[in-house]
Design an enzyme around this catalytic site. Structure first.
Site, PDB file in Angstrom:
ATOM      1  N   SER A  13       0.833  -1.158   0.017  1.00  0.00           N
ATOM      2  CA  SER A  13       0.295   0.044   0.019  1.00  0.00           C
ATOM      3  C   SER A  13       0.751   1.224  -0.135  1.00  0.00           C
ATOM      4  O   SER A  13       0.563   2.344  -0.662  1.00  0.00           O
ATOM      5  CB  SER A  13      -1.026  -0.057   1.161  1.00  0.00           C
ATOM      6  OG  SER A  13      -0.421  -0.020   2.499  1.00  0.00           O
ATOM      7  N   ASN A  14       2.055   1.204   0.713  1.00  0.00           N
ATOM      8  CA  ASN A  14       3.035   2.347   0.678  1.00  0.00           C
ATOM      9  C   ASN A  14       3.660   2.462  -0.668  1.00  0.00           C
ATOM     10  O   ASN A  14       3.672   3.547  -1.181  1.00  0.00           O
ATOM     11  CB  ASN A  14       3.866   2.078   1.818  1.00  0.00           C
ATOM     12  CG  ASN A  14       3.438   2.679   3.145  1.00  0.00           C
ATOM     13  OD1 ASN A  14       3.197   3.845   3.400  1.00  0.00           O
ATOM     14  ND2 ASN A  14       2.906   1.492   4.098  1.00  0.00           N
ATOM     15  N   ASN A 102      13.925   4.016   4.982  1.00  0.00           N
ATOM     16  CA  ASN A 102      12.923   2.996   5.440  1.00  0.00           C
ATOM     17  C   ASN A 102      11.910   3.484   6.335  1.00  0.00           C
ATOM     18  O   ASN A 102      11.804   4.561   6.958  1.00  0.00           O
ATOM     19  CB  ASN A 102      13.815   2.073   6.454  1.00  0.00           C
ATOM     20  CG  ASN A 102      12.877   0.810   6.794  1.00  0.00           C
ATOM     21  OD1 ASN A 102      12.448   0.209   5.951  1.00  0.00           O
ATOM     22  ND2 ASN A 102      12.971   0.541   8.088  1.00  0.00           N
ATOM     23  N   HIS A 104       9.167   2.286   9.107  1.00  0.00           N
ATOM     24  CA  HIS A 104       8.956   1.566  10.372  1.00  0.00           C
ATOM     25  C   HIS A 104       7.740   1.931  11.255  1.00  0.00           C
ATOM     26  O   HIS A 104       7.514   3.077  11.555  1.00  0.00           O
ATOM     27  CB  HIS A 104      10.029   1.626  11.223  1.00  0.00           C
ATOM     28  CG  HIS A 104       9.953   0.395  12.281  1.00  0.00           C
ATOM     29  ND1 HIS A 104      10.256  -0.836  12.035  1.00  0.00           N
ATOM     30  CD2 HIS A 104       9.701   0.346  13.549  1.00  0.00           C
ATOM     31  CE1 HIS A 104      10.113  -1.853  12.931  1.00  0.00           C
ATOM     32  NE2 HIS A 104       9.788  -0.959  13.953  1.00  0.00           N
ATOM     33  N   ASP A 145      17.214  -1.002  11.723  1.00  0.00           N
ATOM     34  CA  ASP A 145      16.294   0.058  12.324  1.00  0.00           C
ATOM     35  C   ASP A 145      17.075   0.999  13.172  1.00  0.00           C
ATOM     36  O   ASP A 145      16.393   1.543  14.036  1.00  0.00           O
ATOM     37  CB  ASP A 145      15.176  -0.656  13.191  1.00  0.00           C
ATOM     38  CG  ASP A 145      14.097  -1.474  12.548  1.00  0.00           C
ATOM     39  OD1 ASP A 145      14.088  -1.107  11.100  1.00  0.00           O
ATOM     40  OD2 ASP A 145      13.486  -2.623  12.982  1.00  0.00           O
ATOM     41  N   GLU A 174       1.262   6.676   7.772  1.00  0.00           N
ATOM     42  CA  GLU A 174       2.198   6.544   6.799  1.00  0.00           C
ATOM     43  C   GLU A 174       1.775   6.837   5.485  1.00  0.00           C
ATOM     44  O   GLU A 174       2.750   7.445   4.623  1.00  0.00           O
ATOM     45  CB  GLU A 174       2.269   4.787   6.715  1.00  0.00           C
ATOM     46  CG  GLU A 174       2.932   4.153   7.863  1.00  0.00           C
ATOM     47  CD  GLU A 174       3.014   2.610   7.754  1.00  0.00           C
ATOM     48  OE1 GLU A 174       3.967   2.056   8.498  1.00  0.00           O
ATOM     49  OE2 GLU A 174       2.459   1.858   7.049  1.00  0.00           O
TER      50      GLU A 174
HETATM   51  C1  GAR Z   1       4.124  -0.918   6.843  1.00  0.00           C
HETATM   52  O1  GAR Z   1       3.447  -0.660   7.818  1.00  0.00           O
HETATM   53  C2  GAR Z   1       5.476  -0.617   7.099  1.00  0.00           C
HETATM   54  O2  GAR Z   1       5.691   0.379   8.201  1.00  0.00           O
HETATM   55  C3  GAR Z   1       5.975  -1.844   7.903  1.00  0.00           C
HETATM   56  O3  GAR Z   1       5.485  -3.033   7.046  1.00  0.00           O
HETATM   57  C4  GAR Z   1       4.165  -2.359   6.376  1.00  0.00           C
HETATM   58  C5  GAR Z   1       4.194  -2.500   5.108  1.00  0.00           C
HETATM   59  O4  GAR Z   1       2.932  -2.321   4.448  1.00  0.00           O
HETATM   60  N1  GAR Z   1       7.528  -1.924   7.689  1.00  0.00           N
HETATM   61  C6  GAR Z   1       8.196  -2.776   8.712  1.00  0.00           C
HETATM   62  O5  GAR Z   1       7.446  -3.193   9.775  1.00  0.00           O
HETATM   63  C7  GAR Z   1       9.589  -2.703   8.552  1.00  0.00           C
HETATM   64  N2  GAR Z   1      10.347  -3.111   9.697  1.00  0.00           N
HETATM   65  P1  GAR Z   1       2.551  -2.284   2.870  1.00  0.00           P
HETATM   66  O6  GAR Z   1       3.265  -3.402   1.944  1.00  0.00           O
HETATM   67  O7  GAR Z   1       1.019  -2.159   2.782  1.00  0.00           O
HETATM   68  O8  GAR Z   1       3.203  -0.710   2.511  1.00  0.00           O
END
Ligand code: GAR
Length: 188
Positions: A13-14, A102, A104, A145, A174
């Site tokens: 989604s990001n 990144n 997080h 991280d 996000e």
């Molecule tokens: C997001 O919430 C991001 O912050 C997290 O994975 C998700 C990805 O969602 N990242 C971590 O946990 C990194 N350690 P998405 O695939 O829907 O964008």
């Protein structure tokens, strides 16, 4: 023109949000989306958005020869990690100093490190009865991280918060902030 490669392992989604944010930009272009998970929803999103997809594996990432060539061939300036779950090899991190960013889903240094991703983070936050959580956007260094923090945004964890409700609130932060912060870094 700055070129980005977005790395993700999950729903994407990001990644999609970043692609849409820069879709009409004259300054920023998405070169490709890279994933280690052929079955992840991020692949369908990339296809729909007509963004090239680069597949990698843990071994190939660690070796970094093929991926380095891809990044060079596409002229990638910045690497964006949007839910990418493999640890980057040191040679990759050193090739892009302060150029790997990144996202997080917690207020680092809290709830970072190995195993702390996605819903695992929210589980731990609720279990520990935290009253606040949030997002962190940071440069990537060779430690999980732990690179320099660029931006954090807090939210209140309510007393009856669930993993799902917290995830939803974090996702909204996000989607709102990640592309804007990327833009700020790229065009500084
Ligand atoms: C997001 O919430 C991001 O912050 C997290 O994975 C998700 C990805 O969602 N990242 C971590 O946990 C990194 N350690 P998405 O695939 O829907 O964008």
């Amino acid at each position: 023109m700055k070129k980005l490669a977005i790395f993700g392992s999950g729903t994407g989604s990001n990644a999609e949000n970043i692609c849409r944010y820069f879709s009409n930009s004259n300054c920023v272009k998405i070169a490709f989306i890279c994933t280690n998970n052929k079955d992840a929803f991020i692949v369908s999103r990339a296809k729909k958005l007509e963004i090239p997809i680069v597949y990698t594996t843990k071994n190939s990432l660690n070796n970094f020869t093929k991926l380095r060539k891809k990044l060079n061939d596409y002229g990638v300036d910045y690497i964006i990690l949007a839910g990418f779950l493999l640890k980057l090899p040191v040679k990759m991190v050193n090739s892009y100093p302060q150029k790997i960013i990144n996202l997080h889903p917690s207020l680092l240094p809290k709830y970072g490190g190995r195993g702390m991703y996605g819903a695992n983070v929210h589980h731990a936050v609720i279990k520990n009865k935290e009253t606040e959580s949030g997002i962190t956007i940071h440069f990537v260094n060779e430690l999980y991280d732990e690179g320099r923090v660029i931006f954090q945004k807090k939210l209140v964890v309510s007393v009856n918060e669930t993993v799902k409700s917290l995830e939803k609130k974090i996702r909204l932060l996000e989607l709102e902030y990640f592309p804007k912060i990327i833009e700020k870094i790229l065009l500084r």
